[in-house]
Write a protein that holds these residues in place. Sequence first.
Motif, PDB file in Angstrom:
ATOM      1  N   ASP A 171       9.718  45.777 -87.674  1.00 29.71           N
ATOM      2  CA  ASP A 171       9.271  46.515 -88.864  1.00 29.71           C
ATOM      3  C   ASP A 171      10.345  46.625 -89.944  1.00 29.71           C
ATOM      4  N   CYS A 172      11.457  45.941 -89.755  1.00 29.76           N
ATOM      5  CA  CYS A 172      12.510  45.887 -90.771  1.00 29.76           C
ATOM      6  C   CYS A 172      12.735  44.420 -91.169  1.00 29.76           C
ATOM      7  N   VAL A 173      13.042  44.210 -92.435  1.00 29.13           N
ATOM      8  CA  VAL A 173      13.313  42.853 -92.890  1.00 29.13           C
ATOM      9  C   VAL A 173      14.679  42.407 -92.391  1.00 29.13           C
ATOM     10  N   THR A 175      17.366  39.561 -93.108  1.00 21.68           N
ATOM     11  CA  THR A 175      17.641  38.566 -94.141  1.00 21.68           C
ATOM     12  C   THR A 175      17.951  37.203 -93.542  1.00 21.68           C
ATOM     13  N   LEU A 216       6.209  37.984 -90.352  1.00 23.71           N
ATOM     14  CA  LEU A 216       5.890  37.872 -91.769  1.00 23.71           C
ATOM     15  C   LEU A 216       7.055  37.286 -92.554  1.00 23.71           C
ATOM     16  N   THR A 217       6.741  36.493 -93.551  1.00 25.19           N
ATOM     17  CA  THR A 217       7.756  35.975 -94.469  1.00 25.19           C
ATOM     18  C   THR A 217       7.901  36.940 -95.635  1.00 25.19           C
ATOM     19  N   ILE A 218       9.092  37.407 -95.860  1.00 20.87           N
ATOM     20  CA  ILE A 218       9.380  38.246 -97.027  1.00 20.87           C
ATOM     21  C   ILE A 218      10.056  37.330 -98.029  1.00 20.87           C
ATOM     22  N   ARG A 219       9.286  36.847 -98.967  1.00 18.36           N
ATOM     23  CA  ARG A 219       9.719  35.766 -99.851  1.00 18.36           C
ATOM     24  C   ARG A 219      11.017  36.106-100.590  1.00 18.36           C
ATOM     25  N   VAL A 221      13.804  36.801 -99.307  1.00 22.04           N
ATOM     26  CA  VAL A 221      14.697  37.729 -98.569  1.00 22.04           C
ATOM     27  C   VAL A 221      14.905  37.253 -97.127  1.00 22.04           C
ATOM     28  N   TYR A 223      12.667  37.552 -93.004  1.00 22.72           N
ATOM     29  CA  TYR A 223      11.481  37.663 -92.160  1.00 22.72           C
ATOM     30  C   TYR A 223      11.425  39.051 -91.530  1.00 22.72           C
ATOM     31  N   LYS A 224      10.182  39.434 -91.166  1.00 17.75           N
ATOM     32  CA  LYS A 224       9.970  40.740 -90.542  1.00 17.75           C
ATOM     33  C   LYS A 224       9.004  40.582 -89.372  1.00 17.75           C
TER      34      LYS A 224
END
Length: 228
Positions: A171-173, A175, A216-219, A221, A223-224
Amino acid sequence: MEYSVFVVEDDESIRGLYELAFQDKFDCKSFVTAESMFVALNKQIPDIIILDLMLPGMDGLSALTMLKQDARTRDIPVIIASAKGDESVKVRGLDAGADDYIAKPFGMLELIARVKANLRKAGLKKTEEELIECGEVKINNAEHVVYVNNNAVSLTLKEYNLLSLLVKNADCVVTREKILAEVWDYEFVGETRTLDMHIKSLRSKLAEYSDRQSILTIRGVGYKYIKA
């Protein structure tokens, strides 16, 4: 179970007391210098280390820093035992990574109690780290196996380490820089497809036993991993 203890102490009489105190329940090895302890660490990793601060050659704080920077030894509980009992020295030792601090002179019963307490804490931590559960995923570090909905998933070493890092930070990104530094051991130097390819493969393997997309990809930054 007999635990192994490394004691680094340059005072011969105190080394004798340590060996006497630990002789029944602990395998105790004593060293005059930090340098000699590091040589012994190449052959044996002890369960706990008791470290004096004032030593000939390398001082105790420098030795502590080296222990905590080495992946092989950073999780070993370290108790600093020193005649320097003032608060500033104690704080420096704890800030450097010591798990406990006992000022000389001390009672051997207290020392043994502290050793046992730190071994218990280390054992609990090890147990927690051996099995990581997060939603549908279970990571068994003792067996080095990943389960999704109780199905064993075959992962490469890099995929295993990548998933472990993401799950530990659920649940945290996380980097791209952190992933590359911890999984691939190099600094982020611009665009690379290596990480993306491993993420794609990891998603595919997890999808064999799960209907949900958990990574999930955090564009721009990283992944999460989503717990649920």
